[in-house]
Design an enzyme around this catalytic site. Structure first.
Site, PDB file in Angstrom:
ATOM      1  N   LYS A 201      68.720  -5.087  -6.349  1.00 12.42           N
ATOM      2  CA  LYS A 201      69.061  -3.593  -6.905  1.00 12.42           C
ATOM      3  C   LYS A 201      69.807  -3.082  -6.159  1.00 12.42           C
ATOM      4  O   LYS A 201      69.509  -3.043  -4.838  1.00 12.42           O
ATOM      5  CB  LYS A 201      67.543  -2.961  -7.351  1.00 12.42           C
ATOM      6  CG  LYS A 201      67.956  -1.639  -7.862  1.00 12.42           C
ATOM      7  CD  LYS A 201      66.687  -0.976  -8.103  1.00 12.42           C
ATOM      8  CE  LYS A 201      66.945   0.474  -8.471  1.00 12.42           C
ATOM      9  NZ  LYS A 201      65.740   1.156  -8.958  1.00 12.42           N
ATOM     10  N   ARG A 211      68.725   9.376 -13.780  1.00 11.50           N
ATOM     11  CA  ARG A 211      67.975  10.011 -13.023  1.00 11.50           C
ATOM     12  C   ARG A 211      67.759  11.509 -13.902  1.00 11.50           C
ATOM     13  O   ARG A 211      66.837  12.293 -13.669  1.00 11.50           O
ATOM     14  CB  ARG A 211      68.686  10.393 -11.648  1.00 11.50           C
ATOM     15  CG  ARG A 211      68.530   9.169 -11.012  1.00 11.50           C
ATOM     16  CD  ARG A 211      69.130   9.110  -9.608  1.00 11.50           C
ATOM     17  NE  ARG A 211      69.118   7.777  -8.774  1.00 11.50           N
ATOM     18  CZ  ARG A 211      69.802   7.623  -8.089  1.00 11.50           C
ATOM     19  NH1 ARG A 211      70.769   8.346  -7.211  1.00 11.50           N
ATOM     20  NH2 ARG A 211      69.800   6.488  -7.413  1.00 11.50           N
ATOM     21  N   LYS A 224      69.799   6.464  -1.701  1.00  9.56           N
ATOM     22  CA  LYS A 224      68.666   5.478  -1.960  1.00  9.56           C
ATOM     23  C   LYS A 224      69.401   4.181  -0.939  1.00  9.56           C
ATOM     24  O   LYS A 224      68.612   3.217  -0.869  1.00  9.56           O
ATOM     25  CB  LYS A 224      68.140   5.172  -3.265  1.00  9.56           C
ATOM     26  CG  LYS A 224      67.905   6.225  -3.973  1.00  9.56           C
ATOM     27  CD  LYS A 224      67.061   5.911  -4.997  1.00  9.56           C
ATOM     28  CE  LYS A 224      66.371   6.874  -5.904  1.00  9.56           C
ATOM     29  NZ  LYS A 224      65.549   6.633  -7.081  1.00  9.56           N
ATOM     30  N   GLU A 240      67.154 -11.981  -1.132  1.00  7.34           N
ATOM     31  CA  GLU A 240      66.029 -11.080  -1.873  1.00  7.34           C
ATOM     32  C   GLU A 240      65.352 -11.902  -2.902  1.00  7.34           C
ATOM     33  O   GLU A 240      64.186 -11.916  -3.170  1.00  7.34           O
ATOM     34  CB  GLU A 240      66.732  -9.811  -2.523  1.00  7.34           C
ATOM     35  CG  GLU A 240      67.101  -8.735  -1.460  1.00  7.34           C
ATOM     36  CD  GLU A 240      66.016  -7.758  -1.179  1.00  7.34           C
ATOM     37  OE1 GLU A 240      64.981  -8.269  -1.556  1.00  7.34           O
ATOM     38  OE2 GLU A 240      66.266  -6.760  -0.300  1.00  7.34           O
ATOM     39  N   LYS A 255      70.709  -5.872 -10.821  1.00  3.19           N
ATOM     40  CA  LYS A 255      70.732  -4.368 -11.693  1.00  3.19           C
ATOM     41  C   LYS A 255      71.873  -3.481 -10.359  1.00  3.19           C
ATOM     42  O   LYS A 255      71.702  -3.894  -9.334  1.00  3.19           O
ATOM     43  CB  LYS A 255      69.510  -3.598 -11.628  1.00  3.19           C
ATOM     44  CG  LYS A 255      69.671  -2.267 -11.963  1.00  3.19           C
ATOM     45  CD  LYS A 255      68.365  -1.526 -11.870  1.00  3.19           C
ATOM     46  CE  LYS A 255      68.398  -0.149 -12.002  1.00  3.19           C
ATOM     47  NZ  LYS A 255      67.351   0.862 -11.623  1.00  3.19           N
ATOM     48  N   TYR A 320      70.236   0.253 -23.213  1.00  2.00           N
ATOM     49  CA  TYR A 320      69.967   1.358 -24.083  1.00  2.00           C
ATOM     50  C   TYR A 320      70.653   1.237 -25.340  1.00  2.00           C
ATOM     51  O   TYR A 320      70.422   1.906 -26.380  1.00  2.00           O
ATOM     52  CB  TYR A 320      70.565   2.565 -23.224  1.00  2.00           C
ATOM     53  CG  TYR A 320      69.931   2.781 -22.032  1.00  2.00           C
ATOM     54  CD1 TYR A 320      68.585   3.451 -21.955  1.00  2.00           C
ATOM     55  CD2 TYR A 320      70.527   2.375 -20.763  1.00  2.00           C
ATOM     56  CE1 TYR A 320      67.840   3.539 -20.789  1.00  2.00           C
ATOM     57  CE2 TYR A 320      69.896   2.878 -19.691  1.00  2.00           C
ATOM     58  CZ  TYR A 320      68.422   3.213 -19.546  1.00  2.00           C
ATOM     59  OH  TYR A 320      67.922   3.491 -18.415  1.00  2.00           O
TER      60      TYR A 320
HETATM   61  C1  PBG Z   1      63.843   3.835 -10.419  1.00  2.00           C
HETATM   62  C2  PBG Z   1      64.683   3.176 -11.447  1.00  2.00           C
HETATM   63  C3  PBG Z   1      66.253   3.366 -11.423  1.00  2.00           C
HETATM   64  C4  PBG Z   1      66.623   2.854 -12.548  1.00  2.00           C
HETATM   65  C5  PBG Z   1      65.499   1.954 -13.262  1.00  2.00           C
HETATM   66  N1  PBG Z   1      64.409   2.141 -12.303  1.00  2.00           N
HETATM   67  C6  PBG Z   1      66.961   4.872 -10.715  1.00  2.00           C
HETATM   68  C7  PBG Z   1      67.122   4.490  -9.455  1.00  2.00           C
HETATM   69  O1  PBG Z   1      66.647   3.424  -8.607  1.00  2.00           O
HETATM   70  O2  PBG Z   1      67.352   5.594  -8.792  1.00  2.00           O
HETATM   71  C8  PBG Z   1      68.101   3.005 -13.058  1.00  2.00           C
HETATM   72  C9  PBG Z   1      68.160   2.614 -14.736  1.00  2.00           C
HETATM   73  C10 PBG Z   1      69.494   3.113 -15.194  1.00  2.00           C
HETATM   74  O3  PBG Z   1      70.460   3.725 -14.432  1.00  2.00           O
HETATM   75  O4  PBG Z   1      69.399   2.914 -16.474  1.00  2.00           O
HETATM   76  N2  PBG Z   1      63.416   3.406  -9.254  1.00  2.00           N
END
Ligand code: PBG
Length: 331
Positions: A201, A211, A224, A240, A255, A320
């Site tokens: 990720k 968010r 982050k 990972e 992701k 989505y």
């Molecule tokens: C939470 C999380 C996030 C997403 C999925 N789980 C946001 C982030 O890490 O800030 C993002 C999913 C999306 O943008 O559709 N940790």
């Protein structure tokens, strides 16, 4: 016959629709899709999300009907994300451990509505519950603490499993959380609860609308980058994945999606395990923005995009656009 001609005519098999169908290497089906759903407080609420046009937050009493729709469209799994009420967010994200939090109530509502016909994936990370919007516990300097966070994540995962979650999906990027969660699940007898690790990720600019959807964007200070991956790195993604598999993940996720299909392919070739990708909120919003200004049409843009994930080696795609795509695929 004189003159030169190509020794191979790759256009021959493309000349008609039946032949293109016959030679098609990859296919998208409804059962490749995982449908992310946002849950909100209240009753009879469908709350559109401005930055995710076409996507809403649903109150718990309406979430079961979303799951029924997934079942009737042949979508095998939904993923849940809560928009926790501001007064339930705290420095330590303790609401994540509440057996009656939005997430757990939504899991039970889905179970009541569709039984075992649709899988429920629950996200493990503290960002929908913390007052600072980070995925874990922070120290005085705002640094996200690893080991202390993992302890809470185990509790969060067990809370979700006891509500009936089928797939625990840690998206927090703490080190060691897969083995800790796996041990916790085993100890509590949840031996068949799966773990789909958000293994690779990235600290991405494509998460903005998400968010907003979970209500953490206004709260988040900083970024982050001390836990999510650097978009420049590919070898590190393989490390990972190797670690998460060794720790007991059943499947892994990459992701965001489209900008990281090279990682999907590399993971698939190296590990030969189920790989999923998250076509994230910013990617969805970019397609919708393109459609809104007339740059392209939704149907071909979405179908080409989702097929690309299959071609890259994905077992499935969190998107989505799941409902839209499944409707098209069902004709
Ligand atoms: C939470 C999380 C996030 C997403 C999925 N789980 C946001 C982030 O890490 O800030 C993002 C999913 C999306 O943008 O559709 N940790």
């Amino acid at each position: 016959m004189t003159g030169t001609f190509p020794s191979t005519r790759l256009r021959r098999t493309r000349a008609s629709a039946w032949s293109r169908a016959l030679h098609r290497e990859n296919h998208l089906r409804p059962d490749d899709l995982i449908w992310p759903l946002f849950v909100t407080q209240g009753t009879q609420i469908e709350e559109p999300i401005a930055t995710l046009p076409g996507v809403s937050r649903w109150s718990v009493d309406l979430i079961g009907s979303r799951a029924k729709e997934a079942a009737s469209l042949g979508i095998p799994c939904v993923a849940l994300f809560p928009n926790t009420q501001p007064e339930r967010r705290s420095e330590d994200g303790a609401e994540a451990l509440n057996p009656d939090n939005l997430m757990c109530r939504a899991v039970r509502a889905i179970r009541d509505a569709v039984g075992d016909d649709v899988g429920v994936l629950t996200d493990v990370a503290l960002d929908p519950y913390t007052s600072h919007g980070q995925d874990g516990l922070v120290d005085a300097a705002g640094y996200v603490l690893n080991d202390a966070t993992v302890e809470v994540l185990v509790g969060q995962a067990l809370n979700q499993a006891s509500a009936g979650a089928d797939i625990i999906a840690p998206s927090d990027m703490m080190d060691g959380r897969i083995s800790a969660i796996r041990a916790g699940l085993e100890a509590e007898g949840y031996v068949n609860v799966q773990i789909m690790s958000y293994a690779a990720k990235y600290a991405s600019a494509f998460y903005g609308p998400f968010r907003d959807a979970v209500g953490s964007s206004g709260l988040l200070k900083g970024d982050k980058k001390t836990y999510q991956m650097d978009p420049a790195n590919a070898e590190e993604a393989l490390r990972e994945v190797a670690i998460d598999l060794a720790e007991g993940a059943d499947s892994v996720m990459v992701k965001p999606g489209l900008p990281y299909l090279d990682i999907v392919r590399a993971v698939k070739e190296r590990f030969e395990v189920p790989v999923f990708a998250y076509h994230v909120s910013g990617e969805y919003a970019m397609i919708e923005a393109a459609v809104a200004v007339g740059i392209g049409e939704r149907e071909p843009l979405v179908m080409e995009t989702l097929l690309a994930f299959k071609r890259a080696g994905c077992s499935g795609i969190l998107t989505y656009h799941a409902q839209f795509a499944a409707r098209l695929l069902n004709g």
